[in-house]
Each structure stands twice: as structure tokens, then as C-alpha cells.
Design a protein around this motif. Structure first.
Motif, mmCIF file in Angstrom:
data_model
loop_
_atom_site.group_PDB
_atom_site.id
_atom_site.type_symbol
_atom_site.label_atom_id
_atom_site.label_comp_id
_atom_site.label_asym_id
_atom_site.label_seq_id
_atom_site.Cartn_x
_atom_site.Cartn_y
_atom_site.Cartn_z
ATOM 1 N N THR A 60 -15.704 -8.385 -1.599
ATOM 2 C CA THR A 60 -15.016 -8.286 -0.310
ATOM 3 C C THR A 60 -14.598 -9.664 0.190
ATOM 4 O O THR A 60 -13.498 -9.831 0.738
ATOM 5 N N ALA A 61 -15.450 -10.659 0.011
ATOM 6 C CA ALA A 61 -15.114 -12.014 0.455
ATOM 7 C C ALA A 61 -13.911 -12.547 -0.320
ATOM 8 O O ALA A 61 -13.011 -13.158 0.270
ATOM 9 N N TRP A 62 -13.876 -12.323 -1.631
ATOM 10 C CA TRP A 62 -12.743 -12.797 -2.421
ATOM 11 C C TRP A 62 -11.464 -12.056 -2.052
ATOM 12 O O TRP A 62 -10.380 -12.647 -2.041
ATOM 13 N N ALA A 63 -11.574 -10.769 -1.723
ATOM 14 C CA ALA A 63 -10.404 -10.028 -1.247
ATOM 15 C C ALA A 63 -9.927 -10.614 0.083
ATOM 16 O O ALA A 63 -8.719 -10.710 0.334
ATOM 17 N N GLY A 64 -10.847 -11.036 0.930
ATOM 18 C CA GLY A 64 -10.494 -11.670 2.198
ATOM 19 C C GLY A 64 -9.756 -12.978 1.982
ATOM 20 O O GLY A 64 -8.782 -13.279 2.677
ATOM 21 N N PHE A 65 -10.208 -13.769 0.988
ATOM 22 C CA PHE A 65 -9.493 -15.003 0.666
ATOM 23 C C PHE A 65 -8.086 -14.693 0.157
ATOM 24 O O PHE A 65 -7.137 -15.418 0.443
ATOM 25 N N GLY A 66 -7.943 -13.618 -0.583
ATOM 26 C CA GLY A 66 -6.621 -13.197 -1.047
ATOM 27 C C GLY A 66 -5.708 -12.824 0.114
ATOM 28 O O GLY A 66 -4.525 -13.170 0.131
ATOM 29 N N VAL A 67 -6.259 -12.115 1.102
ATOM 30 C CA VAL A 67 -5.477 -11.731 2.280
ATOM 31 C C VAL A 67 -5.075 -12.972 3.071
ATOM 32 O O VAL A 67 -3.938 -13.071 3.553
ATOM 33 N N LEU A 68 -5.970 -13.936 3.189
ATOM 34 C CA LEU A 68 -5.630 -15.192 3.876
ATOM 35 C C LEU A 68 -4.519 -15.937 3.138
ATOM 36 O O LEU A 68 -3.608 -16.487 3.759
ATOM 37 N N GLY A 69 -4.578 -15.950 1.818
ATOM 38 C CA GLY A 69 -3.530 -16.587 1.027
ATOM 39 C C GLY A 69 -2.193 -15.884 1.203
ATOM 40 O O GLY A 69 -1.146 -16.533 1.329
ATOM 41 N N LEU A 70 -2.208 -14.564 1.232
ATOM 42 C CA LEU A 70 -0.985 -13.800 1.461
ATOM 43 C C LEU A 70 -0.414 -14.090 2.841
ATOM 44 O O LEU A 70 0.800 -14.252 3.009
ATOM 45 N N SER A 71 -1.273 -14.195 3.833
ATOM 46 C CA SER A 71 -0.839 -14.519 5.184
ATOM 47 C C SER A 71 -0.167 -15.891 5.222
ATOM 48 O O SER A 71 0.895 -16.054 5.817
ATOM 49 N N TRP A 72 -0.768 -16.867 4.565
ATOM 50 C CA TRP A 72 -0.179 -18.205 4.518
ATOM 51 C C TRP A 72 1.171 -18.176 3.820
ATOM 52 O O TRP A 72 2.121 -18.824 4.262
ATOM 53 N N LEU A 73 1.277 -17.421 2.736
ATOM 54 C CA LEU A 73 2.536 -17.314 2.004
ATOM 55 C C LEU A 73 3.629 -16.707 2.879
ATOM 56 O O LEU A 73 4.778 -17.163 2.865
ATOM 57 N N LEU A 74 3.282 -15.692 3.667
ATOM 58 C CA LEU A 74 4.264 -15.074 4.558
ATOM 59 C C LEU A 74 4.725 -16.051 5.639
ATOM 60 O O LEU A 74 5.915 -16.110 5.964
ATOM 61 N N PHE A 75 3.790 -16.814 6.204
ATOM 62 C CA PHE A 75 4.169 -17.820 7.201
ATOM 63 C C PHE A 75 5.122 -18.847 6.594
ATOM 64 O O PHE A 75 6.125 -19.214 7.194
ATOM 65 N N ALA A 76 4.803 -19.335 5.405
ATOM 66 C CA ALA A 76 5.640 -20.341 4.758
ATOM 67 C C ALA A 76 7.024 -19.782 4.438
ATOM 68 O O ALA A 76 8.033 -20.476 4.600
ATOM 69 N N THR A 77 7.089 -18.528 4.009
ATOM 70 C CA THR A 77 8.374 -17.911 3.679
ATOM 71 C C THR A 77 9.238 -17.765 4.921
ATOM 72 O O THR A 77 10.431 -18.077 4.896
ATOM 73 N N THR A 78 8.650 -17.298 6.017
ATOM 74 C CA THR A 78 9.435 -17.130 7.237
ATOM 75 C C THR A 78 9.916 -18.481 7.753
ATOM 76 O O THR A 78 11.023 -18.602 8.267
ATOM 77 N N ARG A 79 9.127 -19.516 7.602
ATOM 78 C CA ARG A 79 9.526 -20.849 8.038
ATOM 79 C C ARG A 79 10.722 -21.349 7.221
ATOM 80 O O ARG A 79 11.671 -21.908 7.755
ATOM 81 N N THR A 80 10.675 -21.107 5.903
ATOM 82 C CA THR A 80 11.761 -21.531 5.031
ATOM 83 C C THR A 80 13.048 -20.784 5.364
ATOM 84 O O THR A 80 14.119 -21.382 5.451
ATOM 85 N N VAL A 81 12.941 -19.473 5.571
ATOM 86 C CA VAL A 81 14.119 -18.677 5.898
ATOM 87 C C VAL A 81 14.687 -19.112 7.244
ATOM 88 O O VAL A 81 15.903 -19.213 7.418
ATOM 89 N N GLU A 82 13.821 -19.409 8.199
ATOM 90 C CA GLU A 82 14.262 -19.844 9.517
ATOM 91 C C GLU A 82 15.037 -21.150 9.426
ATOM 92 O O GLU A 82 16.055 -21.335 10.081
ATOM 93 N N ARG A 83 14.590 -22.059 8.592
ATOM 94 C CA ARG A 83 15.283 -23.332 8.423
ATOM 95 C C ARG A 83 16.630 -23.142 7.738
ATOM 96 O O ARG A 83 17.605 -23.771 8.092
ATOM 97 N N ARG A 84 16.680 -22.281 6.734
ATOM 98 C CA ARG A 84 17.934 -22.074 6.005
ATOM 99 C C ARG A 84 18.959 -21.334 6.843
ATOM 100 O O ARG A 84 20.141 -21.520 6.678
ATOM 101 N N ARG A 85 18.513 -20.478 7.719
ATOM 102 C CA ARG A 85 19.426 -19.705 8.543
ATOM 103 C C ARG A 85 20.154 -20.597 9.537
ATOM 104 O O ARG A 85 21.252 -20.296 9.970
ATOM 105 N N GLY A 86 19.571 -21.730 9.884
ATOM 106 C CA GLY A 86 20.167 -22.635 10.864
ATOM 107 C C GLY A 86 21.385 -23.364 10.348
ATOM 108 O O GLY A 86 22.042 -24.064 11.088
ATOM 109 N N GLY A 87 21.746 -23.221 9.094
ATOM 110 C CA GLY A 87 22.900 -23.918 8.537
ATOM 111 C C GLY A 87 22.497 -25.263 7.985
ATOM 112 O O GLY A 87 21.313 -25.554 7.794
ATOM 113 N N THR A 88 23.489 -26.104 7.762
ATOM 114 C CA THR A 88 23.211 -27.422 7.209
ATOM 115 C C THR A 88 22.650 -28.333 8.293
ATOM 116 O O THR A 88 22.701 -28.022 9.484
ATOM 117 N N ARG A 89 22.160 -29.459 7.878
ATOM 118 C CA ARG A 89 21.588 -30.415 8.828
ATOM 119 C C ARG A 89 22.655 -30.922 9.788
ATOM 120 O O ARG A 89 22.411 -31.113 10.973
#
Length: 149
Positions: A60-89
Motif C-alpha cells: 500500500t505504501a508503494w502504491a501511495g508513492f506511485g500515486v504521488l508520482g502520478l500527481s507530480w507528473l500531472l502538475f508538470a504536464t499542466t504547467r508545460t501545456v500552460e506555458r506553450r499555450r501562451g505563444g512565443t516568448r
């Protein structure tokens, strides 16, 4: 059970090294070694070592670490998409500058440096320095000559 024994042995060995160091009259170093040696003993006494051992072998603890990793991956993905949606610098910078307040005073009709010429127009001819401007440079030249430059 084994982890607690190992931590206790490490603490005892560290305290032994601290005693030998103190015997050599290096009291500050001996105190620091004793402090480090007491950390594993304190962890055993508080139950942290037992909790870590239970966590390391828990599915169960290792599954919890997996869920935390998935959560971090989702945050990073949304951040990347948010930056790309803004257009060029350049586009983001232009949007930020258009929203910024004007650099001139509220009652001013034009910037102090004048208007920039449009693409079709040639820039205004430069004026030659006046006699007063030449005097300023002669003062500077005199100062440089005085210092041998």
C-alpha cells in the motif's frame, strides 16, 4: 527488530569514537561525533525506524508513492501545456508591455525623446555639438592629461 539492533550498535560505536576523540583533547569534534551518534538511537526510540521498515515492505505504501508520482507528473504536464499555450516568448512579452502603464507623465503629449520615425521615413539629421559641448570635452581631456591618460 534487526534495524533497531543495527541502529543501536551504530550509536554505541559512534559514542566510543567520541570518547576516544575527547581523550585526544578534541572536545568540539568529540561533541559533534556524539551528536551524530545519538541520532540513530533517537530514531529507534521514537519508532521512526519501525515505521520506515513497515513502509518499505508495504504494498500500500508503494502504491501511495506511485500515486504521488502520478500527481507530480500531472502538475508538470499542466504547467508545460500552460506555458506553450501562451505563444512565443515575444508574444507574451508584447502582451505584457501592452498591459503595462505608459512611461510618460499623464499630461505629456509625447515622450521626451521624441517619436521614432516610421519605416518609410529617414531619421532626422543629427545636430553638431555646440561650443558649450566642446568646452565640456576639453575639460574632460584636461583631466585625463593631468592624470597621464
Amino acid at each position: 527488530m534487526i534495524a533497531e539492533t543495527v541502529c543501536s550498535a551504530v550509536a554505541a560505536a559512534g559514542l566510543g569514537i567520541a570518547v576516544v576523540t575527547a581523550y585526544r583533547k578534541r572536545y568540539l569534534t568529540a561533541t559533534r561525533i556524539a551528536a551524530y551518534a545519538l541520532v540513530p538511537l533517537g530514531l529507534v526510540m521514537t519508532g521512526v525506524v519501525e515505521w520506515l521498515a513497515d513502509t518499505a515492505f508495504s504494498l500500500t505504501a508503494w502504491a501511495g508513492f506511485g500515486v504521488l508520482g502520478l500527481s507530480w507528473l500531472l502538475f508538470a504536464t499542466t504547467r508545460t501545456v500552460e506555458r506553450r499555450r501562451g505563444g512565443t516568448r515575444k508574444e507574451r512579452k508584447a502582451a505584457g508591455e501592452s498591459a503595462a502603464p505608459a512611461a510618460t507623465a499623464p499630461g505629456a503629449s509625447a515622450p521626451a525623446l521624441g517619436q521614432a520615425p516610421s519605416r518609410g521615413q529617414s531619421p532626422a539629421p543629427r545636430q553638431k555639438p555646440t561650443a558649450q559641448g566642446d568646452d565640456d570635452f576639453s575639460d574632460i581631456e584636461a583631466i585625463l592629461k593631468k592624470h597621464g591618460i
